[in-house]
Design a protein around this motif. Structure first.
Motif, mmCIF file in Angstrom:
data_model
loop_
_atom_site.group_PDB
_atom_site.id
_atom_site.type_symbol
_atom_site.label_atom_id
_atom_site.label_comp_id
_atom_site.label_asym_id
_atom_site.label_seq_id
_atom_site.Cartn_x
_atom_site.Cartn_y
_atom_site.Cartn_z
ATOM 1 N N MET A 94 0.929 -1.108 -0.029
ATOM 2 C CA MET A 94 0.009 -0.021 -0.054
ATOM 3 C C MET A 94 0.963 0.997 -0.227
ATOM 4 O O MET A 94 0.517 2.389 -0.264
ATOM 5 C CB MET A 94 -0.946 -0.259 1.233
ATOM 6 C CG MET A 94 -1.769 -1.153 1.177
ATOM 7 S SD MET A 94 -2.786 -1.369 -0.224
ATOM 8 C CE MET A 94 -3.845 0.004 -0.101
ATOM 9 N N LYS A 95 2.123 1.351 0.190
ATOM 10 C CA LYS A 95 3.200 2.436 0.127
ATOM 11 C C LYS A 95 3.155 2.724 -1.299
ATOM 12 O O LYS A 95 3.466 3.954 -1.494
ATOM 13 C CB LYS A 95 4.383 2.143 0.701
ATOM 14 C CG LYS A 95 4.266 1.834 2.324
ATOM 15 C CD LYS A 95 5.653 1.675 3.097
ATOM 16 C CE LYS A 95 5.423 1.377 4.341
ATOM 17 N NZ LYS A 95 6.819 1.245 5.198
ATOM 18 N N LEU A 117 -3.664 -1.330 -10.792
ATOM 19 C CA LEU A 117 -4.684 -0.914 -9.641
ATOM 20 C C LEU A 117 -4.795 -2.215 -8.598
ATOM 21 O O LEU A 117 -4.716 -3.419 -9.143
ATOM 22 C CB LEU A 117 -5.990 -0.576 -10.255
ATOM 23 C CG LEU A 117 -5.770 0.787 -11.056
ATOM 24 C CD1 LEU A 117 -7.252 1.010 -11.650
ATOM 25 C CD2 LEU A 117 -5.476 2.012 -10.230
ATOM 26 N N LYS A 118 -4.905 -1.752 -7.610
ATOM 27 C CA LYS A 118 -5.019 -2.985 -6.484
ATOM 28 C C LYS A 118 -6.639 -3.500 -6.248
ATOM 29 O O LYS A 118 -7.111 -3.308 -5.475
ATOM 30 C CB LYS A 118 -4.545 -2.538 -5.156
ATOM 31 C CG LYS A 118 -3.159 -1.957 -5.033
ATOM 32 C CD LYS A 118 -2.930 -1.265 -3.914
ATOM 33 C CE LYS A 118 -1.403 -0.701 -3.904
ATOM 34 N NZ LYS A 118 -1.107 0.256 -4.946
ATOM 35 N N LEU A 125 -9.295 -11.845 0.979
ATOM 36 C CA LEU A 125 -8.476 -11.481 2.219
ATOM 37 C C LEU A 125 -7.879 -9.910 1.685
ATOM 38 O O LEU A 125 -7.137 -10.018 0.491
ATOM 39 C CB LEU A 125 -7.419 -12.213 2.684
ATOM 40 C CG LEU A 125 -6.628 -11.630 3.882
ATOM 41 C CD1 LEU A 125 -7.160 -11.707 4.974
ATOM 42 C CD2 LEU A 125 -5.563 -13.013 4.005
ATOM 43 N N ILE A 126 -7.819 -9.024 2.337
ATOM 44 C CA ILE A 126 -7.105 -7.703 2.135
ATOM 45 C C ILE A 126 -6.161 -7.594 2.971
ATOM 46 O O ILE A 126 -4.900 -7.125 2.542
ATOM 47 C CB ILE A 126 -8.151 -6.596 2.287
ATOM 48 C CG1 ILE A 126 -9.342 -6.598 1.444
ATOM 49 C CG2 ILE A 126 -7.470 -5.083 2.148
ATOM 50 C CD1 ILE A 126 -10.433 -5.244 1.538
ATOM 51 N N ALA A 127 -6.334 -7.567 4.333
ATOM 52 C CA ALA A 127 -5.044 -7.395 5.186
ATOM 53 C C ALA A 127 -5.182 -8.303 6.276
ATOM 54 O O ALA A 127 -6.315 -8.664 6.904
ATOM 55 C CB ALA A 127 -4.993 -5.962 5.575
ATOM 56 N N MET A 181 -6.733 3.488 0.197
ATOM 57 C CA MET A 181 -6.560 4.086 1.535
ATOM 58 C C MET A 181 -6.860 5.490 1.157
ATOM 59 O O MET A 181 -6.415 6.461 0.562
ATOM 60 C CB MET A 181 -4.905 3.996 1.889
ATOM 61 C CG MET A 181 -4.395 2.618 1.883
ATOM 62 S SD MET A 181 -4.878 1.862 3.464
ATOM 63 C CE MET A 181 -3.784 2.750 4.534
ATOM 64 N N THR A 182 -8.031 5.811 1.925
ATOM 65 C CA THR A 182 -8.458 7.341 1.891
ATOM 66 C C THR A 182 -8.028 8.187 3.097
ATOM 67 O O THR A 182 -7.124 7.752 3.897
ATOM 68 C CB THR A 182 -9.922 7.368 2.111
ATOM 69 O OG1 THR A 182 -10.530 6.844 3.402
ATOM 70 C CG2 THR A 182 -10.391 6.831 0.907
#
Length: 468
Positions: A94-95, A117-118, A125-127, A181-182
């Motif tokens: 995500m960085k 794009l992710k 599962l995302i995280a 990530m907002t």
């Protein structure tokens, strides 16, 4: 000497935390003599069993006079060490938020390729939450174990279209879409809306809850609003663009002083001309910024072979960096760093909100205390029982809101404290006619200067040699 004889000469003391033991002489005369092993036996008889310094005992035994006038550390323990903090491990990095276009085999760049794009599928599962670890335990000089310390636990910042498992250890996508990530690092899954062409009368204005990808231009007078990222493979005219995440424009902005482009996080563009641009974090431009009003919470960076900023007003919280600022015609150009008005307003609003939440929590606590007393006395009606449950849920929500407010307040205060690090970097030339503002201080550049960095120092703005 035996322990009884040594007792008349020596005293053993331990520190309050039992991590140190000290030997002190009560008296000294010609009769005193002892071997290291006798000293160690005496120390152990006082309960000191761990960390005994045999080298010091040897020194005392061979040269008493060197140690008889002051306390001597003869044993030391080990403090418990903090463990590793927990963290959130994502399936994607995500960085890497720049969404770089794909590079083909011949070295060319395909700006139409957005497969990087992710994307995730519903239920994927995302995280995962990686648990904090305990550090090594400690030991006192008396042989007592000091319990180990655990690192700080990580927690998920849950956004839209994601769900946690029952153990709160894994985060899953609730829909097909894109991980984004907002603001405040909330984790969301947004669906992607694609426009294969220009945003014009055929398409109309766009107001979407996810990420928008436009494979064309955004024409003057139209509006694109997205809760996720906005990616435009063409250019932007005098339109209104607003994203709660980041914006990338490969063809540049030529706005004619109409409309605006606003990103909660980062804005990337090849150039900005006659535009109004606002970014919560960074504005990254690869060619030039001309006659525009640009505001960034953290940095405005104009790089590349041209790297030109001329005309308009550039405002940034920490850094403005360019190859060239201004021109030979002394076109009025204003560069301001070190002040982030949006953060100051947010900080003020957060403090008011925190006070309100705290007052409401205090009222809720008092009401719950009264209901608990009624329950203990067996006087709680069914209606009051329902109120008690409702107030309990209200309290948990208020505590969570207060914690989030306090975290954000600390984060903003740290950012405001860093304003003394604000600077303006010029890797080639800055021309006369440029106005530099750092915090409350102003400097007008009269003559052109090469490879300099402007910073605040001891009440004024000064320039130093620039080093890349």
């Amino acid at each position: 000497m035996d322990d009884r004889q040594l007792e008349s000469y020596l005293r053993i003391q331990t520190s309050l935390d039992k991590l140190s033991a000290f030997l002190t002489f009560n008296r000294i005369d010609d009769q005193f003599a002892c071997k290291p092993e006798e000293l160690e036996r005496f120390i152990r008889s006082k309960g000191i069993t761990h960390g005994i310094r045999t080298d010091v005992l040897n020194g005392i035994s061979s040269n008493v006079l060197a140690y008889c006038k002051e306390q001597t550390l003869v044993a030391f323990g080990q403090e418990a060490q903090a463990g590793k903090d927990g963290y959130i491990r994502f399936i994607y990095d995500m960085k890497d938020r720049e969404h770089r276009p794909a590079e083909l085999e011949d070295g060319k760049v395909d700006y139409k390729e957005v497969s990087q794009l992710k994307n995730v599928k519903r239920g994927q599962l995302i995280a995962e939450r990686v648990e904090a670890q305990f550090g090594p335990s400690g030991m006192t000089v008396t042989g007592e174990e000091i319990p180990p310390k655990q690192g700080r636990q990580a927690r998920f910042k849950v956004g839209k279209n994601v769900v946690l498992n029952g153990e709160q250890t894994a985060l899953y996508a609730a829909i097909d879409g894109l991980i984004t990530m907002t603001d405040k690092d909330k984790i969301n899954v947004f669906p992607v809306y694609e426009v294969n062409g220009d945003v014009d009368y055929r398409v109309g204005n766009i107001d979407f809850v996810g990420t928008v990808v436009i494979r064309g231009n955004v024409l003057s007078g139209f509006r694109v609003k997205a809760a996720g990222d906005i990616r435009i493979v063409g250019g932007v005219e005098g339109a209104e663009l607003e994203s709660e995440a980041s914006i990338e424009i490969t063809g540049g902005i030529m706005a004619g002083n109409k409309g605006y482009v606003k990103a909660a996080k980062t804005l990337k563009s090849s150039f900005i001309q006659d535009g109004n641009v606002i970014a919560g974090e960074d504005v990254l431009v690869s060619q030039s910024i001309m006659h525009s009003n640009v505001r960034a919470g953290r940095a405005v960076i104009c790089s590349g072979t041209k790297g030109l900023i001329v005309g308009g007003v550039i405002q940034s919280g920490e850094l403005v960096s360019a190859r060239v600022i201004g021109n030979t015609m002394s076109t009025a150009t204003v560069i301001e760093v070190g002040v982030v008005p949006e953060l100051r307003h947010e900080l003020s609003d957060l403090r008011v909100s925190l006070k309100s939440h705290s007052e409401n929590l205090d009222k809720t606590d008092k009401a719950l205390t009264l209901l608990d007393q009624m329950a203990a006395a067996g006087q709680l009606s069914e209606e009051k029982l329902g109120l008690r449950i409702k107030l309990g849920a209200t309290k948990r929500m208020a505590v969570s809101e207060i914690e989030q407010h306090r975290e954000r307040i600390l984060e903003i205060e740290r950012m405001l404290e860093d304003t003394d690090k604000a600077k303006v970097d010029i890797s080639h030339t800055i021309y006369g006619g440029v106005k530099i503002v750092i915090g409350r201080y102003t400097k007008f550049v009269k003559d052109s200067v090469q490879r300099v960095s402007f910073r605040y120092s001891e009440g004024e703005i000064v320039h130093f040699p620039y080093f890349a």
